[in-house]
Design a protein around this motif. Structure first.
Motif, PDB file in Angstrom:
ATOM      1  N   LYS A 211       0.866  -1.182   0.000  1.00  0.00           N
ATOM      2  CA  LYS A 211       0.000   0.000   0.000  1.00  0.00           C
ATOM      3  C   LYS A 211       0.902   1.232   0.000  1.00  0.00           C
ATOM      4  CE  LYS A 211      -3.931  -2.154   0.627  1.00  0.00           C
ATOM      5  NZ  LYS A 211      -4.636  -2.465  -0.607  1.00  0.00           N
ATOM      6  N   ILE A 212       0.558   2.191  -0.855  1.00  0.00           N
ATOM      7  CA  ILE A 212       1.317   3.441  -0.861  1.00  0.00           C
ATOM      8  C   ILE A 212       0.658   4.382   0.143  1.00  0.00           C
ATOM      9  CG2 ILE A 212       2.169   5.358  -2.260  1.00  0.00           C
ATOM     10  CD1 ILE A 212       1.819   3.542  -4.713  1.00  0.00           C
ATOM     11  N   LEU A 213       1.417   4.805   1.120  1.00  0.00           N
ATOM     12  CA  LEU A 213       0.891   5.678   2.175  1.00  0.00           C
ATOM     13  C   LEU A 213       0.998   7.134   1.709  1.00  0.00           C
ATOM     14  CD1 LEU A 213       2.590   3.925   5.249  1.00  0.00           C
ATOM     15  CD2 LEU A 213       0.434   3.356   4.117  1.00  0.00           C
ATOM     16  N   PRO A 214       0.396   8.070   2.436  1.00  0.00           N
ATOM     17  CA  PRO A 214       0.496   9.477   2.035  1.00  0.00           C
ATOM     18  C   PRO A 214       1.951   9.953   1.908  1.00  0.00           C
ATOM     19  CG  PRO A 214      -1.170   9.209   3.736  1.00  0.00           C
ATOM     20  CD  PRO A 214      -0.499   7.873   3.595  1.00  0.00           C
ATOM     21  N   THR A 215       2.164  10.871   0.962  1.00  0.00           N
ATOM     22  CA  THR A 215       3.505  11.451   0.773  1.00  0.00           C
ATOM     23  C   THR A 215       3.787  12.473   1.872  1.00  0.00           C
ATOM     24  OG1 THR A 215       2.520  13.172  -0.588  1.00  0.00           O
ATOM     25  CG2 THR A 215       3.483  11.284  -1.752  1.00  0.00           C
ATOM     26  N   ALA A 216       5.052  12.800   2.054  1.00  0.00           N
ATOM     27  CA  ALA A 216       5.406  13.853   3.015  1.00  0.00           C
ATOM     28  C   ALA A 216       6.703  14.516   2.582  1.00  0.00           C
ATOM     29  CB  ALA A 216       5.567  13.272   4.418  1.00  0.00           C
ATOM     30  N   LYS A 217       6.863  15.745   3.027  1.00  0.00           N
ATOM     31  CA  LYS A 217       8.135  16.448   2.814  1.00  0.00           C
ATOM     32  C   LYS A 217       8.647  16.833   4.180  1.00  0.00           C
ATOM     33  CE  LYS A 217      10.214  20.401   0.440  1.00  0.00           C
ATOM     34  NZ  LYS A 217      11.029  20.966   1.509  1.00  0.00           N
ATOM     35  N   ASP A 218       9.919  16.578   4.446  1.00  0.00           N
ATOM     36  CA  ASP A 218      10.446  17.017   5.736  1.00  0.00           C
ATOM     37  C   ASP A 218      11.428  18.170   5.542  1.00  0.00           C
ATOM     38  OD1 ASP A 218      12.884  15.867   5.141  1.00  0.00           O
ATOM     39  OD2 ASP A 218      13.107  14.935   7.107  1.00  0.00           O
ATOM     40  N   TYR A 219      11.778  18.795   6.632  1.00  0.00           N
ATOM     41  CA  TYR A 219      12.637  19.979   6.630  1.00  0.00           C
ATOM     42  C   TYR A 219      13.855  19.618   7.451  1.00  0.00           C
ATOM     43  CZ  TYR A 219       8.773  22.253   4.425  1.00  0.00           C
ATOM     44  OH  TYR A 219       7.800  22.572   3.507  1.00  0.00           O
ATOM     45  N   LYS A 220      14.978  19.363   6.737  1.00  0.00           N
ATOM     46  CA  LYS A 220      16.116  18.723   7.410  1.00  0.00           C
ATOM     47  C   LYS A 220      17.055  19.695   8.110  1.00  0.00           C
ATOM     48  CE  LYS A 220      16.419  14.287   5.208  1.00  0.00           C
ATOM     49  NZ  LYS A 220      15.950  14.001   3.847  1.00  0.00           N
ATOM     50  N   ARG A 221      17.166  20.916   7.573  1.00  0.00           N
ATOM     51  CA  ARG A 221      18.152  21.844   8.131  1.00  0.00           C
ATOM     52  C   ARG A 221      17.623  22.528   9.377  1.00  0.00           C
ATOM     53  NH1 ARG A 221      22.304  23.276   4.654  1.00  0.00           N
ATOM     54  NH2 ARG A 221      22.405  21.786   2.942  1.00  0.00           N
ATOM     55  N   ILE A 222      18.544  22.927  10.233  1.00  0.00           N
ATOM     56  CA  ILE A 222      18.166  23.558  11.498  1.00  0.00           C
ATOM     57  C   ILE A 222      17.615  24.974  11.297  1.00  0.00           C
ATOM     58  CG2 ILE A 222      20.526  24.414  11.957  1.00  0.00           C
ATOM     59  CD1 ILE A 222      18.101  23.110  14.651  1.00  0.00           C
ATOM     60  N   GLY A 223      18.115  25.673  10.261  1.00  0.00           N
ATOM     61  CA  GLY A 223      17.791  27.096  10.129  1.00  0.00           C
ATOM     62  C   GLY A 223      16.678  27.373   9.135  1.00  0.00           C
ATOM     63  N   GLU A 224      16.025  28.503   9.313  1.00  0.00           N
ATOM     64  CA  GLU A 224      14.945  28.893   8.407  1.00  0.00           C
ATOM     65  C   GLU A 224      15.516  29.121   7.018  1.00  0.00           C
ATOM     66  OE1 GLU A 224      12.334  31.698  10.310  1.00  0.00           O
ATOM     67  OE2 GLU A 224      11.996  30.165  11.853  1.00  0.00           O
ATOM     68  N   GLY A 225      14.693  28.859   6.013  1.00  0.00           N
ATOM     69  CA  GLY A 225      15.153  28.969   4.635  1.00  0.00           C
ATOM     70  C   GLY A 225      16.113  27.838   4.281  1.00  0.00           C
ATOM     71  N   ASP A 226      16.014  26.710   4.990  1.00  0.00           N
ATOM     72  CA  ASP A 226      16.884  25.547   4.743  1.00  0.00           C
ATOM     73  C   ASP A 226      18.363  25.892   4.825  1.00  0.00           C
ATOM     74  OD1 ASP A 226      15.012  23.480   4.527  1.00  0.00           O
ATOM     75  OD2 ASP A 226      14.540  24.037   2.454  1.00  0.00           O
ATOM     76  N   THR A 227      18.756  26.466   5.944  1.00  0.00           N
ATOM     77  CA  THR A 227      20.153  26.825   6.150  1.00  0.00           C
ATOM     78  C   THR A 227      20.697  26.094   7.384  1.00  0.00           C
ATOM     79  OG1 THR A 227      19.385  28.704   7.450  1.00  0.00           O
ATOM     80  CG2 THR A 227      19.934  29.142   5.141  1.00  0.00           C
ATOM     81  N   GLY A 228      22.018  26.068   7.487  1.00  0.00           N
ATOM     82  CA  GLY A 228      22.642  25.487   8.682  1.00  0.00           C
ATOM     83  C   GLY A 228      22.752  23.974   8.626  1.00  0.00           C
ATOM     84  N   LEU A 229      23.045  23.388   9.778  1.00  0.00           N
ATOM     85  CA  LEU A 229      23.352  21.960   9.850  1.00  0.00           C
ATOM     86  C   LEU A 229      22.127  21.089   9.610  1.00  0.00           C
ATOM     87  CD1 LEU A 229      25.681  21.899  13.005  1.00  0.00           C
ATOM     88  CD2 LEU A 229      26.366  21.675  10.599  1.00  0.00           C
ATOM     89  N   ASN A 230      22.411  19.856   9.169  1.00  0.00           N
ATOM     90  CA  ASN A 230      21.359  18.857   9.025  1.00  0.00           C
ATOM     91  C   ASN A 230      20.906  18.359  10.387  1.00  0.00           C
ATOM     92  OD1 ASN A 230      20.221  18.018   6.574  1.00  0.00           O
ATOM     93  ND2 ASN A 230      22.189  17.213   5.919  1.00  0.00           N
TER      94      ASN A 230
END
Ligand code: AMP
Ligand code: GLY
Length: 424
Positions: A211-230
């Motif tokens: 079964k294919i479950l719902p898709t998702a997007k995660d936000y890996k970086r610590i900082g806003e605008g996808d900046t900084g460490l993972n």
């Protein structure tokens, strides 16, 4: 049913919360759990990789089903441990055996698997310290940025993306010859950089159908605008608007079916979740990685959107009868916002008193790094909570989570206030 969940994060709290709603449930235990899981089940102080203690507990409490949250026990072979044990062999484990878990446990294995079964992925080669010279020559042929991946499990830190060729070579050398990432870096995969937008697709597999479950997007970086460490993940949104039907058709035809068929051809009996990290490159999906478990914090948006009884789904996985069920999902958006300890993903302090945890009706407050000393709830990890809300739009869902995040307090609290903004 008596059920044991292994793990202690927000993902496991989301599983606990959902399973606690099942009509089939009698007793629910979480090893080791956190202050949140203890509100819907019983925590037991057992490490998920202490297989002998798990065995003892499963026997003592007459457990009927074990759900494995994190990758570590799977890669170490907990499912095989059950199958090879006279006492445990008939108790279903949700999570693949050691062979299936290699999809996450070894990047070199998973790349070979993808090539063998024609699953689209970035071009790559793998190297050891004996082939360092060839690795240098291979790097020179690629265009920057360079993607270096430690072969083994490195707590999510084993992937380096480097602009500069000399720096990439230094890092490669320090992985292969100086033990950066320990033995996980004894083999390094070097691969082509894929430019696009990421999303994740989750598949629940019974060894035959899926079964294919719902898709998702995660936000890996610590900082806003996808900046900084993972980080382990700072928030997640489900569904992902750009993963429309046309894209998901491609994902199923080009990736999911070849993956499931590939597992069968390779004689890997896979009963559990496959988490496929994808890059959408101009409308075409490429696999970045496989994980042998659900994602965290993706679980905290995917599981609430599943309307089925989770234990019924798991029973059908165990029996190889998943095709008999229809997956029902909530059409609304779900957003989760992760509250972390100040300093995370670097050094941070634990033991901070948490206040403001009143009963929220608008959100689901999933605990991650929390513990209770009987009197108060304290922080005990980098990621402390994942606050999930539903909404008719991404903005609607995230606003509710942000407003709930404001009410919870502890010294050093931090969260990203731009979760979901890129998708609006
Ligand atoms: P992984 O642990 O394999 O998921 O890698 C961590 C992150 O590195 C991914 O989520 C991507 O953002 C990035 N990444 C990994 N491989 C590639 C690639 N071939 N091209 C571009 N980005 C990548
Ligand atoms: N959120 C990414 C992971 O669980 O690996």
């Amino acid at each position: 049913m008596n059920v044991l969940i292994l793990g202690s994060g927000g993902r496991e709290h989301a599983f606990t919360w959902k399973i606690a709603q099942s009509k089939k449930l009698e007793n629910l235990y979480i090893a080791p759990g956190n202050a949140g899981t203890s509100q819907c089940g019983t925590n037991v102080a057992i490490s998920p990789t202490d297989f002998e203690s798990v065995k003892h507990f499963v026997w003592e409490k007459n457990i009927h089903l074990v759900v494995v949250g994190p990758e570590d026990p799977l890669v170490k072979g907990i499912h095989d441990f059950f199958l090879n044990d006279e006492v445990l062999k008939d108790i279903p484990v949700i999570g693949p055996g050691k062979d299936g878990a290699m999809l996450e446990g070894s990047k070199a294995f998973s790349k070979q698997f993808m090539i063998r079964h024609k699953v689209p992925t970035a071009a790559y080669r793998s190297f050891t310290k004996e082939t360092l010279k060839e690795a240098e020559a291979f790097l020179k042929k690629l265009n920057p940025p360079y993607v270096l991946k430690a072969d083994g499990l490195a707590a999510g830190k084993g992937v380096l993306i480097i602009e500069n060729e000399e720096e990439a070579f230094m890092e490669l050398k320090s992985m292969l010859t100086e033990g950066k990432f320990g033995s996980a870096g004894n083999t390094v995969v070097i691969e082509e950089f894929l430019k696009g937008i990421e999303c994740s697709v989750f598949v629940l597999c019974d060894g035959n159908s899926y079964k294919i479950l719902p898709t998702a997007k995660d936000y890996k970086r610590i900082g806003e605008g996808d900046t900084g460490l993972n980080t382990g993940g700072m928030g997640a949104i489900s569904p992902v608007p750009f993963a429309n039907n046309e894209f998901l058709q491609k994902v199923e035809q080009r990736i999911i079916i070849p993956t499931i068929e590939g597992l069968k051809k390779d004689n890997i009996s896979y009963k559990g979740f496959i988490f496929i990290g994808l890059m959408n490159v101009g409308g075409d999906p490429f696999v970045i990685e496989y994980n042998c478990r659900m994602g965290d914090p993706e679980t905290e948006v995917v599981i609430p959107r599943i309307k089925n009884d989770l234990l019924e789904l798991f029973e059908h996985v165990a029996a190889g009868k998943l095709s008999e069920l229809t997956l029902e999902t909530d059409e609304r958006f779900a957003a989760t916002v992760v509250l972390v300890s100040g300093g995370y993903p670097g050094e941070y302090q634990k033991g901070k008193t948490i206040t403001g945890l009143t009963r929220e009706t608008n959100c689901m407050v999933f605990h991650a790094g929390t513990r209770s000393d009987g009197e108060e709830i304290q922080t005990s990890g980098g990621r402390v909570f994942a606050i999930t809300s539903f909404g008719n739009s991404i903005n609607d869902a995230t606003s509710k989570s942000f407003s709930c995040a404001e009410k919870i307090n502890y010294e050093g609290k931090y969260y990203r206030s731009d979760i979901g903004k890129d998708l609006i």
